[in-house]
Motif scaffolding. Structure first.
Motif, PDB file in Angstrom:
ATOM      1  N   MET A 102       0.859  -1.184   0.000  1.00  0.00           N
ATOM      2  CA  MET A 102       0.000   0.000   0.000  1.00  0.00           C
ATOM      3  C   MET A 102       0.892   1.230   0.000  1.00  0.00           C
ATOM      4  O   MET A 102       1.293   1.738   1.052  1.00  0.00           O
ATOM      5  N   PRO A 103       1.235   1.724  -1.191  1.00  0.00           N
ATOM      6  CA  PRO A 103       2.147   2.863  -1.280  1.00  0.00           C
ATOM      7  C   PRO A 103       1.476   4.157  -0.852  1.00  0.00           C
ATOM      8  O   PRO A 103       0.257   4.241  -0.720  1.00  0.00           O
ATOM      9  N   ALA A 104       2.301   5.172  -0.653  1.00  0.00           N
ATOM     10  CA  ALA A 104       1.805   6.502  -0.305  1.00  0.00           C
ATOM     11  C   ALA A 104       1.804   7.383  -1.547  1.00  0.00           C
ATOM     12  O   ALA A 104       2.165   6.951  -2.643  1.00  0.00           O
ATOM     13  N   GLY A 105       1.368   8.617  -1.366  1.00  0.00           N
ATOM     14  CA  GLY A 105       1.453   9.605  -2.433  1.00  0.00           C
ATOM     15  C   GLY A 105       0.599   9.275  -3.636  1.00  0.00           C
ATOM     16  O   GLY A 105      -0.498   8.724  -3.511  1.00  0.00           O
ATOM     17  N   ASP A 106       1.119   9.603  -4.816  1.00  0.00           N
ATOM     18  CA  ASP A 106       0.352   9.408  -6.045  1.00  0.00           C
ATOM     19  C   ASP A 106      -0.013   7.954  -6.265  1.00  0.00           C
ATOM     20  O   ASP A 106      -1.121   7.640  -6.729  1.00  0.00           O
ATOM     21  N   ASP A 107       0.912   7.042  -5.954  1.00  0.00           N
ATOM     22  CA  ASP A 107       0.595   5.628  -6.150  1.00  0.00           C
ATOM     23  C   ASP A 107      -0.483   5.163  -5.185  1.00  0.00           C
ATOM     24  O   ASP A 107      -1.290   4.291  -5.523  1.00  0.00           O
ATOM     25  N   GLY A 108      -0.537   5.740  -3.988  1.00  0.00           N
ATOM     26  CA  GLY A 108      -1.631   5.428  -3.076  1.00  0.00           C
ATOM     27  C   GLY A 108      -2.970   5.848  -3.654  1.00  0.00           C
ATOM     28  O   GLY A 108      -3.973   5.136  -3.526  1.00  0.00           O
ATOM     29  N   ALA A 109      -2.986   7.008  -4.323  1.00  0.00           N
ATOM     30  CA  ALA A 109      -4.212   7.462  -4.976  1.00  0.00           C
ATOM     31  C   ALA A 109      -4.599   6.515  -6.109  1.00  0.00           C
ATOM     32  O   ALA A 109      -5.790   6.254  -6.335  1.00  0.00           O
ATOM     33  N   ARG A 110      -3.599   5.979  -6.791  1.00  0.00           N
ATOM     34  CA  ARG A 110      -3.895   5.031  -7.880  1.00  0.00           C
ATOM     35  C   ARG A 110      -4.461   3.720  -7.335  1.00  0.00           C
ATOM     36  O   ARG A 110      -5.324   3.094  -7.974  1.00  0.00           O
TER      37      ARG A 110
END
Length: 202
Positions: free
Chosen positions: A79-87
């Motif tokens: 579960m990444p943070a930042g933009d990748d979390g939004a993806r």
């Protein structure tokens, strides 16, 4: 320890897979389908459906929301943070709103309902609508891949693939979507997925 209320032959499969991917200790509290389901699960999920999750004092329903929580406990790269979390959130909502309704319309009228209750027209319509969504997914995977966010498996893959499990396992025609088939095959043969599948398919 996570307590997953449900059975593996339900949407709880998604949560079991997520817990396996996250390396989180869990137990499955067996609550199955049938006349006693609502009485058994309503104290945990007021909607009267499985799955539901207890994590200490936190109680959650909705399988994909549960998975996002499990992913957040593990953090990156699942579960990444930042933009990748939004993806991850984008593909999770896409799974729920675009893929699952079409997949379930096909599934109910292909193998879930008793044969005399199935509507071939609804099955065909569901298949056609799902194919439109899979074309979007095919193009996305062709442009990037092998996973939804690029080179690494994330909760986005777990959530969307788990929504498509019934189609994959029951031979939905994936021939027009070779990238999707390769992606699903890879997802469902990960060690964590195999552990969850053993509970569901065994």
């Amino acid at each position: 320890m996570l307590r997953i209320h449900g059975i593996a032959r339900s949407r709880a499969f998604r949560c079991i897979w997520a817990a396996e991917e996250a390396g989180q200790a869990y137990e499955v509290v067996p609550v199955g389908f049938g006349p006693g389901l609502k009485d058994a699960i309503t104290p945990i999920n007021p909607n009267g459906k499985i799955p539901a999750l207890e994590d200490g004092g936190l109680v959650l329903f909705e399988s994909l929301a549960i998975n996002l929580h499990i992913g957040a406990k593990a953090g990156a790269p699942l579960m990444p943070a930042g933009d990748d979390g939004a993806r991850v959130l984008q593909w999770t909502l896409w799974a729920a709103t675009e893929a699952e309704p079409q997949a379930m319309q096909w599934a109910y009228n292909t193998f879930i309902l008793p044969a005399d209750q199935r509507d071939p027209a609804l099955a065909a319509a569901g298949a056609a609508s799902l194919a439109q969504r899979l074309a979007v997914l095919e193009a996305h995977l062709a442009a990037g891949g092998p996973w939804l966010l690029g080179t690494g498996f994330t909760m986005a893959d777990c959530n969307l693939a788990s929504v498509l499990y019934g189609a994959w396992a029951n031979k939905f025609d994936l021939a027009p979507f070779p990238k999707v088939k390769t992606w699903l095959d890879a997802a469902f043969n990960r060690p964590a997925a195999l552990a969850a599948r053993k509970q569901r398919e065994g």
